[in-house]
Design a protein around this motif. Structure first.
Motif, PDB file in Angstrom:
ATOM      1  N   PRO A 180       0.847  -1.196   0.052  1.00  0.00           N
ATOM      2  CA  PRO A 180       0.030   0.109   0.116  1.00  0.00           C
ATOM      3  C   PRO A 180       0.798   1.223  -0.063  1.00  0.00           C
ATOM      4  O   PRO A 180       1.915   1.339   0.711  1.00  0.00           O
ATOM      5  CB  PRO A 180      -0.794  -0.095   1.401  1.00  0.00           C
ATOM      6  CG  PRO A 180      -0.759  -1.561   1.679  1.00  0.00           C
ATOM      7  CD  PRO A 180       0.717  -2.039   1.285  1.00  0.00           C
ATOM      8  N   LEU A 181       0.377   2.129  -0.776  1.00  0.00           N
ATOM      9  CA  LEU A 181       1.109   3.470  -0.772  1.00  0.00           C
ATOM     10  C   LEU A 181       0.629   4.101   0.686  1.00  0.00           C
ATOM     11  O   LEU A 181      -0.511   4.320   0.844  1.00  0.00           O
ATOM     12  CB  LEU A 181       0.587   4.494  -2.032  1.00  0.00           C
ATOM     13  CG  LEU A 181       1.177   5.814  -1.967  1.00  0.00           C
ATOM     14  CD1 LEU A 181       2.608   5.805  -2.130  1.00  0.00           C
ATOM     15  CD2 LEU A 181       0.502   6.667  -3.153  1.00  0.00           C
ATOM     16  N   GLU A 182       1.535   4.529   1.528  1.00  0.00           N
ATOM     17  CA  GLU A 182       1.109   4.953   2.864  1.00  0.00           C
ATOM     18  C   GLU A 182       1.043   6.476   2.936  1.00  0.00           C
ATOM     19  O   GLU A 182       1.882   7.130   2.122  1.00  0.00           O
ATOM     20  CB  GLU A 182       2.134   4.458   3.662  1.00  0.00           C
ATOM     21  CG  GLU A 182       2.162   3.221   4.043  1.00  0.00           C
ATOM     22  CD  GLU A 182       2.973   2.483   5.118  1.00  0.00           C
ATOM     23  OE1 GLU A 182       3.902   3.242   5.535  1.00  0.00           O
ATOM     24  OE2 GLU A 182       2.907   1.625   5.494  1.00  0.00           O
ATOM     25  N   ASP A 183       0.119   7.102   3.825  1.00  0.00           N
ATOM     26  CA  ASP A 183       0.037   8.425   3.949  1.00  0.00           C
ATOM     27  C   ASP A 183       0.971   8.936   4.933  1.00  0.00           C
ATOM     28  O   ASP A 183       1.865   8.148   5.337  1.00  0.00           O
ATOM     29  CB  ASP A 183      -1.340   9.129   4.106  1.00  0.00           C
ATOM     30  CG  ASP A 183      -2.009   8.490   5.361  1.00  0.00           C
ATOM     31  OD1 ASP A 183      -1.309   7.784   6.241  1.00  0.00           O
ATOM     32  OD2 ASP A 183      -2.998   8.479   5.656  1.00  0.00           O
ATOM     33  N   ALA A 221       1.518  13.989  -5.091  1.00  0.00           N
ATOM     34  CA  ALA A 221       2.353  13.680  -4.333  1.00  0.00           C
ATOM     35  C   ALA A 221       3.299  12.458  -4.630  1.00  0.00           C
ATOM     36  O   ALA A 221       2.963  11.793  -5.349  1.00  0.00           O
ATOM     37  CB  ALA A 221       1.734  13.103  -3.069  1.00  0.00           C
ATOM     38  N   GLU A 222       4.482  12.797  -4.424  1.00  0.00           N
ATOM     39  CA  GLU A 222       5.518  11.785  -4.818  1.00  0.00           C
ATOM     40  C   GLU A 222       5.368  10.364  -3.873  1.00  0.00           C
ATOM     41  O   GLU A 222       5.091  10.702  -2.498  1.00  0.00           O
ATOM     42  CB  GLU A 222       6.816  12.035  -4.556  1.00  0.00           C
ATOM     43  CG  GLU A 222       8.000  11.147  -5.173  1.00  0.00           C
ATOM     44  CD  GLU A 222       9.479  11.731  -5.229  1.00  0.00           C
ATOM     45  OE1 GLU A 222      10.278  10.946  -5.604  1.00  0.00           O
ATOM     46  OE2 GLU A 222       9.453  13.159  -4.975  1.00  0.00           O
ATOM     47  N   PRO A 223       5.003   9.122  -4.598  1.00  0.00           N
ATOM     48  CA  PRO A 223       4.964   7.995  -3.609  1.00  0.00           C
ATOM     49  C   PRO A 223       6.194   7.627  -2.762  1.00  0.00           C
ATOM     50  O   PRO A 223       7.383   7.686  -3.428  1.00  0.00           O
ATOM     51  CB  PRO A 223       4.732   7.041  -4.823  1.00  0.00           C
ATOM     52  CG  PRO A 223       4.132   7.710  -5.969  1.00  0.00           C
ATOM     53  CD  PRO A 223       4.952   8.955  -5.905  1.00  0.00           C
ATOM     54  N   THR A 224       5.849   7.110  -1.671  1.00  0.00           N
ATOM     55  CA  THR A 224       6.698   6.798  -0.737  1.00  0.00           C
ATOM     56  C   THR A 224       6.350   5.262  -0.281  1.00  0.00           C
ATOM     57  O   THR A 224       5.237   5.348   0.296  1.00  0.00           O
ATOM     58  CB  THR A 224       7.065   7.447   0.412  1.00  0.00           C
ATOM     59  OG1 THR A 224       6.247   7.915   1.243  1.00  0.00           O
ATOM     60  CG2 THR A 224       7.898   8.877  -0.111  1.00  0.00           C
ATOM     61  N   ALA A 225       7.205   4.403  -0.495  1.00  0.00           N
ATOM     62  CA  ALA A 225       6.807   2.825   0.228  1.00  0.00           C
ATOM     63  C   ALA A 225       7.203   2.710   1.518  1.00  0.00           C
ATOM     64  O   ALA A 225       8.305   3.326   1.930  1.00  0.00           O
ATOM     65  CB  ALA A 225       7.042   1.803  -0.908  1.00  0.00           C
TER      66      ALA A 225
END
Length: 134
Positions: free
Chosen positions: A63-66, A130-134
């Motif tokens: 999941p892509l996290e907030d 927003a740039e995705p961060t895993a």
């Protein structure tokens, strides 16, 4: 014809874009959930979510996290399915490892459209990027 890989479980389904390393997981409406018989175990949705996450992780997707480290909910379909964004855990596993922020935004927008999701305003593909961060 879609260029996405699809996966399906009892109450979840996913569309994966292995080129950009993005995806969307759809979960059935909460009112369709079924509690465990003894109330000590997982509900149908919880158990199916866990199974879907296990299989997605095995393919390299998480999941892509907030900012609160929760799965990013991206909106809902017209029939009430909740959409959550997915990303490859190791960006080098994507076919294209050079994806930039604009590519992610376009990839998520296309995935959400394919899944029939009206994106929220604070997710990639919605009004904000927003740039995705895993």
């Amino acid at each position: 014809m879609s260029n996405y890989q699809g996966m399906q479980w009892a109450t979840c389904r996913a569309l994966l874009d292995v080129i950009t390393g993005t995806g969307v997981l759809l979960q059935a409406p909460h009112e369709d959930d079924v509690a465990s018989v003894d109330r000590l175990g997982s509900s149908l949705h919880e158990a199916d979510w866990d199974r879907a996450m296990d299989e997605l992780r095995a393919r390299g997707f998480v999941p892509l996290e907030d900012e609160d480290h929760c799965a990013t909910e991206a909106g809902q379909t017209a029939d009430g399915w909740s959409a959550f964004l997915l990303i490859v855990d190791n960006h080098e596993d994507a076919v294209r490892a050079d994806v930039d922020v604009l590519d992610y935004s376009e990839a998520y927008a296309a995935l959400l459209a394919e899944a029939g999701v009206q994106p929220g305003e604070d997710v990639p593909g919605g009004d904000a990027v927003a740039e995705p961060t895993a």
